[in-house]
Design a protein around this motif. Structure first.
Motif, short mmCIF file in Angstrom:
data_model
loop_
_atom_site.label_atom_id
_atom_site.label_comp_id
_atom_site.label_asym_id
_atom_site.label_seq_id
_atom_site.Cartn_x
_atom_site.Cartn_y
_atom_site.Cartn_z
N ARG B 46 -89.61 -10.69 34.31
CA ARG B 46 -90.64 -10.30 35.30
C ARG B 46 -90.30 -8.97 35.94
O ARG B 46 -91.19 -8.16 36.22
N LEU B 49 -91.22 -6.16 33.67
CA LEU B 49 -92.67 -5.98 33.58
C LEU B 49 -93.27 -5.51 34.91
O LEU B 49 -94.46 -5.21 34.98
N LEU B 51 -93.58 -7.43 37.52
CA LEU B 51 -94.29 -8.54 38.17
C LEU B 51 -93.56 -9.00 39.43
O LEU B 51 -94.18 -9.44 40.39
N TRP B 76 -96.71 -9.64 26.19
CA TRP B 76 -96.05 -10.58 27.13
C TRP B 76 -96.49 -12.00 26.84
O TRP B 76 -97.69 -12.29 26.83
N PRO B 78 -96.17 -15.46 28.56
CA PRO B 78 -95.69 -16.12 29.78
C PRO B 78 -95.17 -17.53 29.49
O PRO B 78 -95.56 -18.15 28.51
N SER B 80 -95.36 -20.23 31.69
CA SER B 80 -95.95 -21.33 32.46
C SER B 80 -97.01 -22.08 31.67
O SER B 80 -97.55 -21.59 30.70
N TRP B 81 -97.34 -23.25 32.17
CA TRP B 81 -98.34 -24.08 31.52
C TRP B 81 -99.02 -24.97 32.55
O TRP B 81 -98.34 -25.52 33.39
N PRO B 82 -100.36 -25.14 32.51
CA PRO B 82 -101.25 -24.34 31.67
C PRO B 82 -101.68 -23.09 32.42
O PRO B 82 -101.58 -23.02 33.63
N PHE B 83 -102.19 -22.10 31.73
CA PHE B 83 -102.76 -20.92 32.38
C PHE B 83 -104.15 -20.70 31.79
O PHE B 83 -104.43 -21.14 30.68
N GLY B 84 -105.01 -20.06 32.54
CA GLY B 84 -106.37 -19.85 32.07
C GLY B 84 -107.18 -21.13 32.08
O GLY B 84 -107.98 -21.39 31.19
N CYS B 138 -100.95 -14.18 22.78
CA CYS B 138 -101.20 -13.16 23.83
C CYS B 138 -100.23 -11.99 23.64
O CYS B 138 -100.60 -10.82 23.78
#
Lengths: 272, 198
Positions: B46, B49, B51, B76, B78, B80-84, B138
């Motif tokens: 992070r 990047l 972030l 990149w 990421p 984490s889960w879930p995203f979007g 992604c």
């Protein structure tokens, strides 16, 4: 501009598929339809007042839930969950990401309000009152108020959790409405002169709620239902006038300010 | 990419999550960061990047961390889960492609390379394997010059994508607590303990 629109479109698409958003929109629509049915049974002016008060109740209560919850989820949870970080890591400037996320939520709010207003217009026409432009104007006024709630919650969501952001935004709406009520009381001379200066100053500086001519009329007659009880201050009935165009512009300017400050504050936030 | 004495502090005045980490990664090279849970692996990524507000002397693709032009050249993935939430895997990857200036064909190619099985299913309904493949897709969008993979799962597609990227001269940086066979693929590794090398 294109990245902002891309993020707004993607956010709006994801939000419109969430069950709670669909449920609030559907409940609001069902209540407006129910109001039209009840209004049809009463007929005449009583029926028109019923239709208007039920729709106004939806715009206020369901609108408030929707606006606060949408705005409160602008940054915090998605920032911790990696979604916002993924958007930023594409090279999209942070300010654009924040504004796009707010725009996506605002678009959803506008779409749902538009649906409610169309249903209300059809309901009014069905009971023989035409499309009822006064109710449409009230819908637009409440949309402006809810945009204020959404953008305020969006700003709070940069630093606070979802619940705290929603509560602060609703508190802001209540205070903006109180300010308008108090100013009306000042104008009618029912508040002690010691408070006049303070109330006038706050009224000129802080966000003000937008009141429509329709609600002003219903409230004065005590027929606004949950949308606005008659206002009594120091034992006097206060007529809250409809907002001027200056107040409308002032509220929208505060929306823009909240969005811009949210974008600026978002630049400093750590993301997952 | 050159990063000397990386420091990450999540709150002003708070404790350092990462300190003293140095990374030197040339085109076509790979590096794996290993370490237990909370060791600071993700924080380093992070920081690179932009972030998480980093400290230290850091240059990524010739620019400071978080530079928009440099980020467009970085892929990149990421952790984490879930995203979007509410979107399909295809829409998530499509957004990344669109924001980087690539068309839907770029997203479709990345989805195929990552081996996403149910690209038209919403991410919250995906199997965890497909979520990790979506994250990989992604990262692969647009053939980036630097791949940054946080917690990549060791699918055949992951290994193939890393090898392909390094073969065309892209650098690959990954972080994993359970790297399996990735150290051999990436060629070099550093281990973190409590936010520091060692």
């Amino acid at each position: 501009m294109i990245p902002l629109l891309t993020i707004a479109r993607v956010e709006a698409r994801g939000i419109r598929r969430r069950r709670w958003v669909l449920a609030v929109a559907a409940i609001g629509a069902a209540v407006i339809i129910a109001g039209a049915v009840v209004a049809g049974g009463r007929g005449g002016t009583a029926g028109l007042d019923t239709m208007r008060s039920w729709a106004a109740g939806v715009y206020l209560l369901a609108g408030l839930v929707l606006a606060a919850a949408l705005g409160a989820s602008t940054v915090n949870r998605d920032a911790d969950g990696g979604w916002v970080g993924l958007q930023v890591a594409t090279g999209t400037p942070r300010g654009t990401v924040a504004l796009g996320r707010i725009a996506g939520r605002l678009t959803t709010l506008i779409a749902i309000f538009a649906a409610w207003m169309v249903i209300a217009a059809i309901g009014s026409a069905a009971i023989g009152q035409g499309a009822d432009s006064a109710l449409a104007v009230h819908g637009l006024a409440m949309l402006g108020n809810m945009a204020l709630v959404l953008t305020a919650a969006g700003l709070c969501s940069v630093a606070l959790g979802p619940v705290a952001s929603g509560i602060v935004a609703i508190a802001l709406y209540v205070s903006s409405l109180s300010l308008v009520n108090l100013m009306a009381a000042v104008d009618e001379g029912v508040i002690g002169t010691a408070w006049t200066g303070l109330i006038t100053t706050l009224y000129l500086i802080l966000p003000r709620a937008i009141t429509s001519p329709m609600l002003s009329d219903l409230q004065a007659r005590g027929d606004a239902g949950v949308a606005g009880a008659p206002l009594e201050i120091n034992g006097n009935l206060v007529i809250v006038p409809a907002a001027s165009w200056l107040t409308v512009l002032w509220a929208l300017a505060w929306c823009a300010l909240f969005a811009v400050v949210a974008a600026a504050a978002f630049r400093r936030r750590a993301l997952s | 990419m050159r990063a000397r004495a990386i420091e990450v502090r999540y709150q002003r005045g708070g404790v350092l999550a990462v300190s003293g980490v140095t990374i030197d990664l040339r085109p076509g090279a790979g590096l794996l960061i290993t370490g237990g849970r909370g060791a600071g692996k993700s924080s380093v990524l992070r920081a690179l990047l932009g972030l998480a507000g980093p400290g230290g002397d850091i240059t990524v693709l010739g620019a400071p961390p978080g530079d928009p032009a440099a980020l467009r050249r970085i892929g990149w993935a990421p952790p984490s889960w879930p995203f979007g939430y509410g979107l399909t895997a295809r829409e998530v990857v499509g957004m990344v492609a669109a924001l980087k200036g690539h068309g839907p064909s770029g997203a479709a190619r990345a989805i195929a390379e990552a081996g996403v099985q149910q690209a038209d299913r919403r991410v919250e309904g995906l199997e965890i394997e497909d979520v990790r493949r979506t994250a990989l897709a992604c990262a692969l969008t647009g053939e980036p010059d630097l791949l940054v993979l946080d917690d990549p799962w060791e699918f055949p597609e992951t290994v193939a994508a890393i090898r392909r990227a390094m073969a065309r001269g892209a650098a690959v940086l990954a972080a994993s607590a359970d790297p399996g066979g990735l150290p051999a693929v990436l060629g070099a590794s550093i281990h973190l303990t409590d936010g520091a090398p060692g």
